[in-house]
Design a protein around this motif. Structure first.
Motif, PDB file in Angstrom:
ATOM      1  N   ALA A  18       0.814  -1.076   0.117  1.00  0.00           N
ATOM      2  CA  ALA A  18      -0.017   0.030  -0.056  1.00  0.00           C
ATOM      3  C   ALA A  18       0.879   1.206   0.043  1.00  0.00           C
ATOM      4  O   ALA A  18       1.959   1.206   0.613  1.00  0.00           O
ATOM      5  N   ALA A  19       0.539   2.226  -0.767  1.00  0.00           N
ATOM      6  CA  ALA A  19       1.204   3.536  -0.527  1.00  0.00           C
ATOM      7  C   ALA A  19       0.807   4.235   0.744  1.00  0.00           C
ATOM      8  O   ALA A  19      -0.387   4.256   1.174  1.00  0.00           O
ATOM      9  N   LEU A  20       1.609   4.908   1.339  1.00  0.00           N
ATOM     10  CA  LEU A  20       1.812   5.580   2.441  1.00  0.00           C
ATOM     11  C   LEU A  20       1.578   7.037   2.551  1.00  0.00           C
ATOM     12  O   LEU A  20       1.132   7.599   3.429  1.00  0.00           O
ATOM     13  N   PHE A  21       2.182   7.436   1.423  1.00  0.00           N
ATOM     14  CA  PHE A  21       2.410   9.066   1.401  1.00  0.00           C
ATOM     15  C   PHE A  21       1.798   9.364  -0.157  1.00  0.00           C
ATOM     16  O   PHE A  21       2.056   8.661  -0.994  1.00  0.00           O
ATOM     17  N   ASP A  22       1.113  10.463  -0.032  1.00  0.00           N
ATOM     18  CA  ASP A  22       0.389  11.040  -1.218  1.00  0.00           C
ATOM     19  C   ASP A  22       1.491  12.148  -1.826  1.00  0.00           C
ATOM     20  O   ASP A  22       1.532  13.047  -1.332  1.00  0.00           O
ATOM     21  N   ARG A  23       2.161  11.898  -2.973  1.00  0.00           N
ATOM     22  CA  ARG A  23       3.497  12.696  -3.320  1.00  0.00           C
ATOM     23  C   ARG A  23       2.866  13.597  -4.541  1.00  0.00           C
ATOM     24  O   ARG A  23       3.687  13.946  -5.388  1.00  0.00           O
ATOM     25  N   SER A  24       1.266  13.589  -4.812  1.00  0.00           N
ATOM     26  CA  SER A  24       1.144  14.020  -6.200  1.00  0.00           C
ATOM     27  C   SER A  24       0.914  15.562  -6.074  1.00  0.00           C
ATOM     28  O   SER A  24       1.027  15.876  -7.315  1.00  0.00           O
ATOM     29  N   SER A  25       1.256  16.048  -4.833  1.00  0.00           N
ATOM     30  CA  SER A  25       0.733  17.419  -4.819  1.00  0.00           C
ATOM     31  C   SER A  25       2.170  18.033  -4.420  1.00  0.00           C
ATOM     32  O   SER A  25       2.918  17.425  -3.918  1.00  0.00           O
ATOM     33  N   ARG A  26       2.242  19.321  -4.192  1.00  0.00           N
ATOM     34  CA  ARG A  26       3.449  19.955  -3.628  1.00  0.00           C
ATOM     35  C   ARG A  26       3.756  19.332  -2.151  1.00  0.00           C
ATOM     36  O   ARG A  26       4.811  19.132  -1.562  1.00  0.00           O
ATOM     37  N   ALA A  27       2.583  19.334  -1.479  1.00  0.00           N
ATOM     38  CA  ALA A  27       2.749  18.961   0.141  1.00  0.00           C
ATOM     39  C   ALA A  27       2.523  17.521   0.117  1.00  0.00           C
ATOM     40  O   ALA A  27       1.979  16.973  -0.645  1.00  0.00           O
TER      41      ALA A  27
END
Length: 295
Positions: free
Chosen positions: A47-56
């Protein structure tokens, strides 16, 4: 799933910063190395733990679940490590201790207090048993360590001297001899005796009978008691006199007075006993405490 504790610690740092560069600086690693560790953790968890799609950088729903669970996992892992280390050092677990009543009236409480102060998480299970029963229980593994009286070492059980005290005459409070400051052994020659049954402590029984024979008489035993409370109760009731180690004078039973014996008086030893093959650190700690307090 193959998750390492180190990966969970890295995850918690990133989750607290929500910034990979700052987290890398805190951990003193390069940002690519930190990112690789997070990717390895995500792969292991599926599973992905962090959403890196936006700046934050933000936690995903799976990341929020792990943020809640990871501290508990790390706490339990550290707790398990600590408990294992304590067990290896004899600081936790259960130590089964036997003690004769003589020792319970004197040295045993002090040993137990010292053990409790040094090893508060070690559970101590203590029972009163006569010497013969303790030696059998030690050999059988039902006791870990014992406090015995006038015993000898065997091939299985080691016995070490702690402290000795003299025999005293135990008399009914209204007995004519109770008026004396000191009792000669010959004054007891015609008295009825209350003693321990010999099978419960042959060495101690033989000390008393040998002392009497050395002074020209054999004790006329009219009653026996399997424990000191029974024996002193029989003395208080006027059934007879007794010879007991000085430790028991600490009990101060009503209706019984203790008087010193004149001349060369036998000394009764209290000892610590343990199984020779036992390598338990807790047993070693108990023996060390007994030596320190007995010496």
């Amino acid at each position: 799933m193959d998750v390492e504790l180190r990966q969970l610690r890295v995850f918690l740092t990133v989750a607290s910063e929500l910034h990979f560069s700052r987290a890398a600086r805190r951990l003193h690693v390069s940002q690519p190395a930190l990112s690789q560790q997070i990717r390895s953790l995500e792969k292991a968890l599926g599973a992905a733990l962090f959403d890196r799609s936006s700046r934050a950088t933000e936690l995903t729903p799976a990341g929020r679940v792990l943020l809640d669970a990871a501290p508990r996992v790390l706490f339990e892992a550290e707790r398990a490590q600590s408990l294992v280390a304590q067990a290896a050092n004899g600081a936790v677990g259960l130590l089964v201790v036997g003690s004769v009543g003589t020792a319970l009236a004197s040295i045993t409480p002090r040993i137990l207090r010292a053990m409790r102060a040094e090893f508060p998480d070690l559970q101590l299970e203590v029972s009163q048993q006569d010497t013969a029963a303790q030696l059998v229980a030690l050999a059988d593994g039902r006791l870990d360590v014992g406090l015995v009286r006038a015993a000898s070492s065997t091939a299985t059980v080691a016995v070490e001297h702690l402290v000795s005290e003299p025999l005293l005459a135990a008399l009914p409070g209204d007995h004519p001899l109770a008026e004396r400051e000191e009792i000669t052994p010959e004054a007891l020659a015609d008295e009825p005796f209350v003693l321990w049954p010999r099978p419960l402590g042959m060495a101690f029984f033989d000390i008393i009978t040998s002392y009497c024979r050395d002074h020209g008489f054999s004790p006329r035993i009219v009653a026996e008691g399997a424990d000191i409370e029974t024996q002193l109760g029989l003395v208080a009731a006027g059934l007879g006199v007794s010879l007991q180690p000085a430790y028991y004078a600490n009990l101060r039973p009503p209706g019984v007075v203790f008087r010193p014996l004149s001349g060369d008086v036998p000394m009764v030893a209290l000892q610590v006993a343990w199984r020779r093959t036992d390598r338990s650190p807790a047993v070693a700690h108990f023996v060390d405490a007994a030596r320190a307090l007995g010496g």
